[in-house]
Design an enzyme around this catalytic site. Structure first.
Site, PDB file in Angstrom:
ATOM      1  N   CYS A 331       0.836  -1.196   0.000  1.00  0.00           N
ATOM      2  CA  CYS A 331       0.000   0.000   0.000  1.00  0.00           C
ATOM      3  C   CYS A 331       0.875   1.252   0.000  1.00  0.00           C
ATOM      4  O   CYS A 331       1.574   1.515  -0.972  1.00  0.00           O
ATOM      5  CB  CYS A 331      -0.978  -0.034   1.166  1.00  0.00           C
ATOM      6  SG  CYS A 331      -2.359   1.131   0.970  1.00  0.00           S
ATOM      7  N   HIS A 435      -3.907  -5.478   1.141  1.00  0.00           N
ATOM      8  CA  HIS A 435      -3.830  -5.774   2.564  1.00  0.00           C
ATOM      9  C   HIS A 435      -4.403  -7.175   2.792  1.00  0.00           C
ATOM     10  O   HIS A 435      -5.310  -7.609   2.093  1.00  0.00           O
ATOM     11  CB  HIS A 435      -4.641  -4.761   3.369  1.00  0.00           C
ATOM     12  CG  HIS A 435      -4.057  -3.391   3.371  1.00  0.00           C
ATOM     13  ND1 HIS A 435      -2.873  -3.085   3.985  1.00  0.00           N
ATOM     14  CD2 HIS A 435      -4.507  -2.229   2.824  1.00  0.00           C
ATOM     15  CE1 HIS A 435      -2.612  -1.797   3.835  1.00  0.00           C
ATOM     16  NE2 HIS A 435      -3.578  -1.252   3.129  1.00  0.00           N
TER      17      HIS A 435
END
Length: 496
Positions: A331, A435
Protein backbone atom coordinates in the site's frame (compact mmCIF):
# COMPACT_ATOMS: atom_id res chain seq x y z
CA UNK A 1 -31.51 -6.11 22.09
CA UNK A 2 -29.61 -7.22 25.17
CA UNK A 3 -26.16 -5.75 25.71
CA UNK A 4 -22.85 -6.06 27.56
CA UNK A 5 -20.38 -3.17 27.75
CA UNK A 6 -16.60 -3.58 28.11
CA UNK A 7 -14.62 -0.54 29.24
CA UNK A 8 -11.00 -0.26 30.37
CA UNK A 9 -9.07 1.75 32.90
CA UNK A 10 -6.59 2.70 30.16
CA UNK A 11 -5.84 2.13 26.52
CA UNK A 12 -4.36 -1.31 25.84
CA UNK A 13 -6.05 -2.79 28.92
CA UNK A 14 -7.56 -5.68 26.94
CA UNK A 15 -10.97 -4.35 25.86
CA UNK A 16 -10.73 -5.59 22.26
CA UNK A 17 -9.52 -9.01 23.35
CA UNK A 18 -12.23 -9.43 25.99
CA UNK A 19 -14.96 -8.23 23.62
CA UNK A 20 -13.87 -10.78 21.03
CA UNK A 21 -13.71 -13.56 23.62
CA UNK A 22 -17.22 -12.73 24.88
CA UNK A 23 -18.53 -12.73 21.31
CA UNK A 24 -17.09 -16.21 20.76
CA UNK A 25 -18.36 -17.52 24.13
CA UNK A 26 -21.88 -16.24 23.52
CA UNK A 27 -21.92 -17.47 19.93
CA UNK A 28 -20.90 -20.91 21.12
CA UNK A 29 -23.83 -20.80 23.54
CA UNK A 30 -26.23 -20.14 20.70
CA UNK A 31 -26.68 -16.37 20.86
CA UNK A 32 -27.00 -14.24 17.74
CA UNK A 33 -24.33 -11.83 18.87
CA UNK A 34 -22.66 -8.80 17.29
CA UNK A 35 -19.73 -6.61 18.38
CA UNK A 36 -20.03 -2.83 18.47
CA UNK A 37 -17.70 0.11 18.95
CA UNK A 38 -19.38 3.45 18.40
CA UNK A 39 -16.22 5.40 17.66
CA UNK A 40 -12.77 3.99 17.11
CA UNK A 41 -9.47 5.79 16.59
CA UNK A 42 -7.12 3.42 14.79
CA UNK A 43 -4.95 3.05 11.72
CA UNK A 44 -5.56 -0.69 11.46
CA UNK A 45 -8.64 -0.87 9.24
CA UNK A 46 -10.63 -3.51 7.40
CA UNK A 47 -12.83 -3.16 4.32
CA UNK A 48 -16.25 -4.81 4.44
CA UNK A 49 -17.94 -6.56 1.53
CA UNK A 50 -19.79 -3.31 0.78
CA UNK A 51 -16.55 -1.33 0.56
CA UNK A 52 -16.87 0.36 3.95
CA UNK A 53 -13.97 0.90 6.36
CA UNK A 54 -14.16 -0.21 9.98
CA UNK A 55 -11.58 -0.86 12.67
CA UNK A 56 -9.76 -4.15 12.09
CA UNK A 57 -10.45 -5.19 15.69
CA UNK A 58 -14.20 -4.98 15.04
CA UNK A 59 -13.77 -7.24 12.01
CA UNK A 60 -11.98 -9.81 14.18
CA UNK A 61 -14.74 -9.51 16.80
CA UNK A 62 -17.34 -10.13 14.10
CA UNK A 63 -15.49 -13.27 13.04
CA UNK A 64 -15.40 -14.28 16.70
CA UNK A 65 -19.17 -13.92 16.75
CA UNK A 66 -19.43 -15.99 13.56
CA UNK A 67 -20.90 -13.14 11.50
CA UNK A 68 -19.82 -10.99 8.57
CA UNK A 69 -18.18 -7.64 9.43
CA UNK A 70 -20.36 -4.63 8.57
CA UNK A 71 -20.10 -0.87 8.97
CA UNK A 72 -22.76 -0.67 11.70
CA UNK A 73 -20.36 -2.51 14.02
CA UNK A 74 -18.04 0.52 13.96
CA UNK A 75 -19.99 3.45 12.51
CA UNK A 76 -17.31 6.09 13.25
CA UNK A 77 -13.63 5.52 12.55
CA UNK A 78 -11.03 8.24 13.08
CA UNK A 79 -7.67 7.77 11.34
CA UNK A 80 -4.99 10.11 12.77
CA UNK A 81 -2.67 11.60 10.18
CA UNK A 82 -0.51 14.08 12.09
CA UNK A 83 -0.70 17.81 12.85
CA UNK A 84 -3.58 17.13 15.27
CA UNK A 85 -5.85 16.08 12.40
CA UNK A 86 -7.74 12.89 11.60
CA UNK A 87 -9.60 11.55 8.62
CA UNK A 88 -13.22 10.88 9.56
CA UNK A 89 -14.92 7.70 8.37
CA UNK A 90 -18.69 7.68 8.97
CA UNK A 91 -20.69 4.58 8.10
CA UNK A 92 -17.67 3.26 6.21
CA UNK A 93 -17.01 6.30 4.01
CA UNK A 94 -14.44 9.08 4.33
CA UNK A 95 -16.24 12.40 4.83
CA UNK A 96 -13.38 14.77 5.57
CA UNK A 97 -10.28 15.63 7.55
CA UNK A 98 -10.56 17.88 10.61
CA UNK A 99 -8.75 18.90 13.77
CA UNK A 100 -9.97 17.52 17.10
CA UNK A 101 -11.80 20.65 18.25
CA UNK A 102 -13.47 21.08 14.88
CA UNK A 103 -14.54 17.43 14.87
CA UNK A 104 -16.50 17.73 18.10
CA UNK A 105 -18.04 21.03 17.01
CA UNK A 106 -19.14 19.72 13.62
CA UNK A 107 -19.68 16.01 14.08
CA UNK A 108 -20.67 15.23 17.69
CA UNK A 109 -24.44 15.48 17.21
CA UNK A 110 -24.28 13.65 13.88
CA UNK A 111 -22.02 11.07 15.46
CA UNK A 112 -24.46 10.28 18.25
CA UNK A 113 -27.28 9.96 15.71
CA UNK A 114 -25.17 7.54 13.68
CA UNK A 115 -24.31 5.50 16.79
CA UNK A 116 -28.00 5.17 17.75
CA UNK A 117 -29.03 4.37 14.18
CA UNK A 118 -26.38 1.66 13.90
CA UNK A 119 -27.45 0.07 17.18
CA UNK A 120 -31.06 0.07 15.99
CA UNK A 121 -30.14 -1.61 12.72
CA UNK A 122 -28.12 -4.25 14.55
CA UNK A 123 -31.04 -4.85 16.94
CA UNK A 124 -33.16 -5.95 13.98
CA UNK A 125 -30.85 -8.92 13.32
CA UNK A 126 -29.14 -9.77 16.61
CA UNK A 127 -30.32 -10.53 20.13
CA UNK A 128 -27.09 -9.55 21.92
CA UNK A 129 -24.50 -6.82 21.38
CA UNK A 130 -21.09 -6.77 23.07
CA UNK A 131 -19.92 -3.16 23.08
CA UNK A 132 -16.33 -2.05 23.41
CA UNK A 133 -15.34 1.28 24.89
CA UNK A 134 -12.29 3.35 23.98
CA UNK A 135 -9.42 4.49 26.17
CA UNK A 136 -10.86 5.26 29.60
CA UNK A 137 -14.49 6.09 30.44
CA UNK A 138 -13.29 8.51 33.13
CA UNK A 139 -11.53 11.23 31.12
CA UNK A 140 -13.39 14.08 32.79
CA UNK A 141 -12.40 16.64 30.14
CA UNK A 142 -13.86 14.44 27.39
CA UNK A 143 -16.87 12.73 29.01
CA UNK A 144 -19.40 15.29 27.80
CA UNK A 145 -18.54 14.43 24.19
CA UNK A 146 -17.62 10.75 24.53
CA UNK A 147 -19.47 8.69 21.91
CA UNK A 148 -18.02 5.33 22.86
CA UNK A 149 -18.04 4.54 26.57
CA UNK A 150 -20.72 5.13 29.23
CA UNK A 151 -23.01 7.15 26.95
CA UNK A 152 -23.52 3.91 24.99
CA UNK A 153 -23.79 1.84 28.18
CA UNK A 154 -26.51 4.15 29.54
CA UNK A 155 -28.34 4.18 26.21
CA UNK A 156 -28.51 0.38 26.26
CA UNK A 157 -28.74 0.01 30.06
CA UNK A 158 -25.88 -2.45 29.60
CA UNK A 159 -24.21 -4.29 32.48
CA UNK A 160 -20.60 -3.14 32.22
CA UNK A 161 -17.26 -4.86 32.78
CA UNK A 162 -14.23 -2.78 33.78
CA UNK A 163 -10.95 -4.40 32.69
CA UNK A 164 -7.51 -3.38 33.98
CA UNK A 165 -4.00 -4.34 32.82
CA UNK A 166 -2.15 -5.36 35.99
CA UNK A 167 1.16 -5.79 34.14
CA UNK A 168 1.47 -1.99 33.87
CA UNK A 169 1.40 -1.56 37.64
CA UNK A 170 -1.02 0.57 39.64
CA UNK A 171 -3.98 -1.65 38.78
CA UNK A 172 -5.85 -1.10 42.05
CA UNK A 173 -5.44 2.66 41.82
CA UNK A 174 -6.62 2.56 38.18
CA UNK A 175 -9.78 0.67 39.13
CA UNK A 176 -10.66 2.76 42.19
CA UNK A 177 -9.87 6.03 40.40
CA UNK A 178 -11.94 5.11 37.38
CA UNK A 179 -14.98 4.18 39.46
CA UNK A 180 -14.63 7.35 41.56
CA UNK A 181 -14.78 9.51 38.44
CA UNK A 182 -17.94 7.91 37.05
CA UNK A 183 -21.26 9.53 37.89
CA UNK A 184 -23.68 7.49 40.05
CA UNK A 185 -25.74 6.18 37.12
CA UNK A 186 -22.61 5.13 35.23
CA UNK A 187 -21.09 3.47 38.27
CA UNK A 188 -24.30 1.55 38.97
CA UNK A 189 -23.92 -0.12 35.56
CA UNK A 190 -20.45 -1.51 36.39
CA UNK A 191 -21.24 -5.07 37.46
CA UNK A 192 -17.79 -6.60 37.43
CA UNK A 193 -14.03 -6.01 37.36
CA UNK A 194 -11.58 -8.09 35.34
CA UNK A 195 -7.85 -8.16 36.09
CA UNK A 196 -5.92 -8.86 32.90
CA UNK A 197 -2.36 -9.99 32.04
CA UNK A 198 -1.47 -11.37 35.47
CA UNK A 199 1.86 -13.15 35.84
CA UNK A 200 2.61 -15.30 38.87
CA UNK A 201 0.66 -17.13 41.55
CA UNK A 202 -2.92 -15.99 41.83
CA UNK A 203 -2.93 -16.73 45.56
CA UNK A 204 -0.62 -13.75 46.04
CA UNK A 205 -3.35 -11.54 44.55
CA UNK A 206 -6.24 -12.82 46.68
CA UNK A 207 -5.87 -10.31 49.52
CA UNK A 208 -5.80 -7.46 47.03
CA UNK A 209 -8.96 -8.73 45.34
CA UNK A 210 -10.74 -8.95 48.71
CA UNK A 211 -9.74 -5.36 49.51
CA UNK A 212 -10.82 -4.16 46.05
CA UNK A 213 -14.26 -5.76 46.33
CA UNK A 214 -14.79 -4.33 49.82
CA UNK A 215 -13.63 -0.88 48.71
CA UNK A 216 -15.66 -0.65 45.51
CA UNK A 217 -18.60 -2.99 46.27
CA UNK A 218 -18.07 -4.37 42.74
CA UNK A 219 -17.18 -8.06 42.34
CA UNK A 220 -13.98 -9.14 40.65
CA UNK A 221 -15.15 -11.56 37.97
CA UNK A 222 -11.76 -13.16 37.65
CA UNK A 223 -8.11 -12.87 36.74
CA UNK A 224 -6.91 -13.53 33.20
CA UNK A 225 -3.35 -14.86 33.11
CA UNK A 226 -0.78 -13.33 30.81
CA UNK A 227 -0.75 -15.26 27.54
CA UNK A 228 1.34 -15.43 24.40
CA UNK A 229 -1.86 -15.74 22.39
CA UNK A 230 -1.91 -12.83 19.98
CA UNK A 231 -4.92 -10.60 19.39
CA UNK A 232 -4.72 -7.93 16.66
CA UNK A 233 -3.81 -4.64 18.32
CA UNK A 234 -5.39 -1.28 17.56
CA UNK A 235 -2.34 0.92 18.08
CA UNK A 236 1.43 0.75 17.82
CA UNK A 237 1.90 0.39 21.59
CA UNK A 238 1.63 -3.34 20.94
CA UNK A 239 4.67 -3.31 18.65
CA UNK A 240 6.97 -2.78 21.66
CA UNK A 241 5.63 -5.97 23.23
CA UNK A 242 5.99 -7.84 19.94
CA UNK A 243 9.65 -6.89 19.67
CA UNK A 244 10.29 -8.02 23.25
CA UNK A 245 9.02 -11.51 22.49
CA UNK A 246 10.81 -11.97 19.17
CA UNK A 247 13.75 -14.34 18.71
CA UNK A 248 16.03 -15.26 15.83
CA UNK A 249 14.52 -17.89 13.53
CA UNK A 250 15.27 -19.42 10.12
CA UNK A 251 13.96 -16.29 8.39
CA UNK A 252 14.28 -12.82 9.93
CA UNK A 253 12.06 -10.07 8.54
CA UNK A 254 12.28 -6.39 9.46
CA UNK A 255 9.18 -4.20 9.19
CA UNK A 256 9.94 -0.49 9.04
CA UNK A 257 8.01 1.20 11.84
CA UNK A 258 6.87 4.29 9.96
CA UNK A 259 5.73 7.27 12.06
CA UNK A 260 2.13 6.74 10.91
CA UNK A 261 2.26 2.99 10.31
CA UNK A 262 -1.11 1.54 9.31
CA UNK A 263 -2.52 -1.96 9.00
CA UNK A 264 0.39 -3.69 10.70
CA UNK A 265 -2.12 -6.49 11.31
CA UNK A 266 -1.01 -7.51 7.80
CA UNK A 267 1.98 -9.19 9.46
CA UNK A 268 0.20 -11.24 12.12
CA UNK A 269 0.32 -14.31 9.82
CA UNK A 270 4.11 -13.95 9.49
CA UNK A 271 4.47 -13.71 13.27
CA UNK A 272 2.41 -16.88 13.57
CA UNK A 273 4.96 -18.78 11.45
CA UNK A 274 7.23 -20.67 13.85
CA UNK A 275 10.21 -20.38 11.49
CA UNK A 276 9.90 -16.60 11.06
CA UNK A 277 10.99 -13.72 13.28
CA UNK A 278 9.37 -10.32 12.66
CA UNK A 279 11.16 -7.26 14.04
CA UNK A 280 9.72 -3.71 13.92
CA UNK A 281 12.56 -1.26 13.24
CA UNK A 282 12.30 2.44 14.05
CA UNK A 283 13.37 4.68 11.19
CA UNK A 284 16.19 6.10 13.33
CA UNK A 285 17.67 2.64 13.96
CA UNK A 286 20.04 0.46 11.98
CA UNK A 287 18.32 -1.80 9.47
CA UNK A 288 20.88 -4.54 9.92
CA UNK A 289 20.96 -7.55 7.61
CA UNK A 290 17.55 -9.26 7.67
CA UNK A 291 16.36 -11.74 5.06
CA UNK A 292 13.67 -9.29 3.94
CA UNK A 293 12.54 -5.75 4.65
CA UNK A 294 8.89 -4.73 4.53
CA UNK A 295 7.78 -1.12 4.11
CA UNK A 296 4.20 -1.25 5.45
CA UNK A 297 1.11 0.83 4.90
CA UNK A 298 0.91 4.39 6.21
CA UNK A 299 -1.86 6.92 6.69
CA UNK A 300 0.32 9.70 5.22
CA UNK A 301 2.73 8.48 2.57
CA UNK A 302 4.62 11.69 1.80
CA UNK A 303 5.37 12.77 5.41
CA UNK A 304 6.57 9.25 6.19
CA UNK A 305 8.71 9.19 3.04
CA UNK A 306 10.29 12.51 4.06
CA UNK A 307 10.85 11.20 7.59
CA UNK A 308 12.61 8.16 6.13
CA UNK A 309 14.85 10.42 4.07
CA UNK A 310 15.73 12.65 7.03
CA UNK A 311 16.50 9.72 9.32
CA UNK A 312 18.64 7.88 6.77
CA UNK A 313 16.29 4.87 6.63
CA UNK A 314 15.54 5.56 2.94
CA UNK A 315 19.23 5.38 2.10
CA UNK A 316 19.63 2.23 4.20
CA UNK A 317 16.88 0.54 2.21
CA UNK A 318 18.36 1.66 -1.12
CA UNK A 319 21.74 0.24 -0.09
CA UNK A 320 20.13 -2.96 1.18
CA UNK A 321 18.32 -3.40 -2.14
CA UNK A 322 21.47 -2.63 -4.16
CA UNK A 323 23.25 -5.39 -2.24
CA UNK A 324 20.59 -7.87 -3.34
CA UNK A 325 18.26 -7.73 -0.36
CA UNK A 326 14.55 -8.47 -0.66
CA UNK A 327 12.21 -5.50 -0.14
CA UNK A 328 8.40 -5.62 -0.10
CA UNK A 329 6.17 -2.55 0.03
CA UNK A 330 2.45 -2.81 0.80
CA UNK A 331 0.00 0.00 0.00
CA UNK A 332 1.73 3.22 1.13
CA UNK A 333 4.94 1.19 1.23
CA UNK A 334 4.43 0.32 -2.44
CA UNK A 335 4.04 4.01 -3.24
CA UNK A 336 7.25 4.78 -1.31
CA UNK A 337 9.20 2.20 -3.33
CA UNK A 338 8.22 3.95 -6.58
CA UNK A 339 9.91 6.79 -8.43
CA UNK A 340 7.63 9.72 -7.62
CA UNK A 341 4.66 10.64 -5.44
CA UNK A 342 2.63 13.63 -6.56
CA UNK A 343 0.19 15.50 -4.33
CA UNK A 344 -1.35 18.14 -6.63
CA UNK A 345 -3.94 19.40 -4.11
CA UNK A 346 -1.83 19.22 -0.96
CA UNK A 347 -4.01 16.41 0.34
CA UNK A 348 -1.30 15.30 2.80
CA UNK A 349 -0.07 18.79 3.58
CA UNK A 350 2.17 20.64 1.14
CA UNK A 351 1.34 20.20 -2.53
CA UNK A 352 4.10 19.15 -4.90
CA UNK A 353 6.06 16.30 -6.44
CA UNK A 354 8.34 14.17 -4.28
CA UNK A 355 11.12 11.76 -5.22
CA UNK A 356 10.56 8.32 -3.73
CA UNK A 357 13.03 5.42 -3.27
CA UNK A 358 13.17 4.66 -7.01
CA UNK A 359 13.10 0.89 -6.58
CA UNK A 360 10.05 0.28 -8.79
CA UNK A 361 9.05 2.06 -12.05
CA UNK A 362 5.80 3.57 -10.77
CA UNK A 363 4.39 7.02 -10.04
CA UNK A 364 1.60 7.67 -7.55
CA UNK A 365 -0.78 10.63 -7.72
CA UNK A 366 -2.67 11.29 -4.48
CA UNK A 367 -6.37 12.08 -4.69
CA UNK A 368 -9.12 12.84 -2.15
CA UNK A 369 -11.17 9.99 -3.63
CA UNK A 370 -10.33 6.90 -1.61
CA UNK A 371 -10.29 3.37 -3.02
CA UNK A 372 -11.65 0.87 -0.48
CA UNK A 373 -12.75 -2.52 -1.76
CA UNK A 374 -12.22 -6.24 -1.35
CA UNK A 375 -10.24 -8.04 -4.05
CA UNK A 376 -9.87 -11.59 -5.31
CA UNK A 377 -6.99 -12.20 -7.74
CA UNK A 378 -4.68 -14.94 -9.02
CA UNK A 379 -0.94 -14.77 -8.44
CA UNK A 380 1.73 -14.74 -11.14
CA UNK A 381 4.66 -14.64 -8.67
CA UNK A 382 6.35 -16.18 -6.76
CA UNK A 383 4.17 -19.07 -7.94
CA UNK A 384 1.57 -18.83 -10.68
CA UNK A 385 -2.05 -19.76 -10.15
CA UNK A 386 -2.45 -19.19 -6.41
CA UNK A 387 -5.76 -17.57 -5.38
CA UNK A 388 -5.25 -14.45 -3.28
CA UNK A 389 -7.91 -12.36 -1.58
CA UNK A 390 -7.60 -9.24 0.53
CA UNK A 391 -8.59 -5.61 0.33
CA UNK A 392 -7.42 -2.21 -0.87
CA UNK A 393 -7.44 1.03 1.16
CA UNK A 394 -5.56 3.90 -0.47
CA UNK A 395 -5.89 7.47 -1.69
CA UNK A 396 -3.26 7.28 -4.42
CA UNK A 397 -3.58 6.07 -8.00
CA UNK A 398 -0.40 4.34 -9.09
CA UNK A 399 0.63 4.07 -12.74
CA UNK A 400 3.42 2.02 -14.24
CA UNK A 401 5.92 4.29 -15.98
CA UNK A 402 6.67 1.85 -18.79
CA UNK A 403 4.98 -0.71 -20.99
CA UNK A 404 5.48 -4.21 -19.63
CA UNK A 405 6.44 -6.76 -22.27
CA UNK A 406 5.01 -10.24 -22.13
CA UNK A 407 8.30 -12.02 -21.42
CA UNK A 408 11.84 -11.31 -20.23
CA UNK A 409 11.00 -7.90 -18.90
CA UNK A 410 12.75 -6.46 -15.86
CA UNK A 411 9.39 -6.12 -14.11
CA UNK A 412 6.24 -8.22 -14.07
CA UNK A 413 2.81 -8.01 -12.41
CA UNK A 414 2.50 -10.00 -9.20
CA UNK A 415 -1.17 -10.74 -9.88
CA UNK A 416 -3.46 -11.11 -12.86
CA UNK A 417 -4.43 -7.45 -12.32
CA UNK A 418 -1.24 -5.44 -13.06
CA UNK A 419 -2.62 -2.40 -11.20
CA UNK A 420 -2.22 -4.22 -7.90
CA UNK A 421 1.55 -4.64 -7.88
CA UNK A 422 4.91 -5.33 -9.50
CA UNK A 423 7.98 -7.44 -8.86
CA UNK A 424 11.39 -7.13 -10.48
CA UNK A 425 13.03 -9.84 -12.55
CA UNK A 426 15.11 -11.22 -9.68
CA UNK A 427 12.06 -11.26 -7.36
CA UNK A 428 13.92 -9.01 -4.94
CA UNK A 429 11.76 -5.86 -5.08
CA UNK A 430 8.02 -6.30 -4.52
CA UNK A 431 5.24 -3.75 -4.29
CA UNK A 432 1.51 -4.30 -4.03
CA UNK A 433 -1.76 -2.78 -2.83
CA UNK A 434 -3.35 -5.83 -1.20
CA UNK A 435 -3.83 -5.77 2.56
CA UNK A 436 -4.31 -9.22 4.06
CA UNK A 437 -1.84 -10.63 1.53
CA UNK A 438 -0.13 -12.91 4.05
CA UNK A 439 -3.47 -14.27 5.26
CA UNK A 440 -3.36 -16.41 2.13
CA UNK A 441 -1.43 -19.45 3.33
CA UNK A 442 -0.24 -20.86 0.00
CA UNK A 443 1.00 -17.45 -1.23
CA UNK A 444 2.67 -16.68 2.12
CA UNK A 445 4.53 -20.00 2.16
CA UNK A 446 5.53 -19.57 -1.49
CA UNK A 447 7.02 -16.15 -0.72
CA UNK A 448 8.80 -17.46 2.39
CA UNK A 449 10.17 -20.40 0.40
CA UNK A 450 11.66 -17.91 -2.05
CA UNK A 451 13.56 -16.41 0.89
CA UNK A 452 14.51 -19.84 2.21
CA UNK A 453 15.86 -20.87 -1.18
CA UNK A 454 18.17 -17.85 -1.15
CA UNK A 455 19.62 -19.13 2.12
CA UNK A 456 19.89 -22.72 0.93
CA UNK A 457 17.10 -23.96 3.20
CA UNK A 458 14.53 -26.62 2.45
CA UNK A 459 11.04 -25.48 1.49
CA UNK A 460 8.04 -25.32 3.79
CA UNK A 461 4.86 -27.11 2.80
CA UNK A 462 2.71 -24.86 0.60
CA UNK A 463 -0.55 -26.77 1.03
CA UNK A 464 -1.23 -24.84 4.22
CA UNK A 465 -4.64 -23.43 5.08
CA UNK A 466 -5.21 -19.69 5.18
CA UNK A 467 -4.39 -17.73 8.32
CA UNK A 468 -8.13 -17.28 8.84
CA UNK A 469 -8.33 -20.90 9.97
CA UNK A 470 -5.51 -20.34 12.45
CA UNK A 471 -7.24 -17.18 13.66
CA UNK A 472 -10.37 -19.24 14.30
CA UNK A 473 -8.38 -21.62 16.47
CA UNK A 474 -6.80 -18.67 18.32
CA UNK A 475 -10.21 -17.13 19.00
CA UNK A 476 -11.39 -20.42 20.47
CA UNK A 477 -8.30 -20.56 22.69
CA UNK A 478 -8.86 -16.99 23.89
CA UNK A 479 -12.51 -17.74 24.61
CA UNK A 480 -11.49 -20.87 26.53
CA UNK A 481 -9.05 -18.83 28.64
CA UNK A 482 -11.72 -16.25 29.48
CA UNK A 483 -14.40 -18.87 30.18
CA UNK A 484 -12.05 -20.77 32.47
CA UNK A 485 -10.90 -17.77 34.47
CA UNK A 486 -13.98 -15.52 34.68
CA UNK A 487 -17.31 -16.04 36.42
CA UNK A 488 -19.73 -14.45 33.95
CA UNK A 489 -22.85 -15.37 35.94
CA UNK A 490 -23.29 -11.84 37.30
CA UNK A 491 -23.06 -10.28 33.86
CA UNK A 492 -25.27 -12.78 32.08
CA UNK A 493 -27.84 -13.32 34.83
CA UNK A 494 -30.19 -10.68 33.43
CA UNK A 495 -29.94 -12.08 29.91
CA UNK A 496 -31.25 -15.62 30.41
Amino acid sequence: MKAIMVVGTTSHAGKSFLTAALCRILARRGWRVTPFKGQNMALNAYVTSTGGEIGHAQAVQAWAAGVTPRVEMNPILLKPQGNMTSQIIIKGKAVGTVQATEYYEKYFELGWEVVQESLYRLSLEFDMVVCEGAGSPAEINLKHRDLTNMRVAKHLNAPTILIVDIERGGAFAHVVGTLELLDPQERSLVKGIVINKFRGQKELLDSGITWLEEKTKVPVLGVIPWSHQMFPAEDSLDLLERNRRRSSQDINISVVKLPRIANFTDFDPLEAESSVSVNYVDIQDSLGHPDAVIVPGTKTTIPDLLAMERSGMAEQIRNYAAAGGTVLGICGGYQILGQRIIDPEGFEGESGEFTALNLLPVTTILSPNKIARQRQVISEFPQAGLPVDGYEIHQGRTRINRRLREENDDYQPIFDDPALGLVDKSQAIWGCYIHGLFDNGAWRRSWLNHLRKQRGMSSLATGISNYRDQREATLNILADIVEKNLDLTTILSNHY
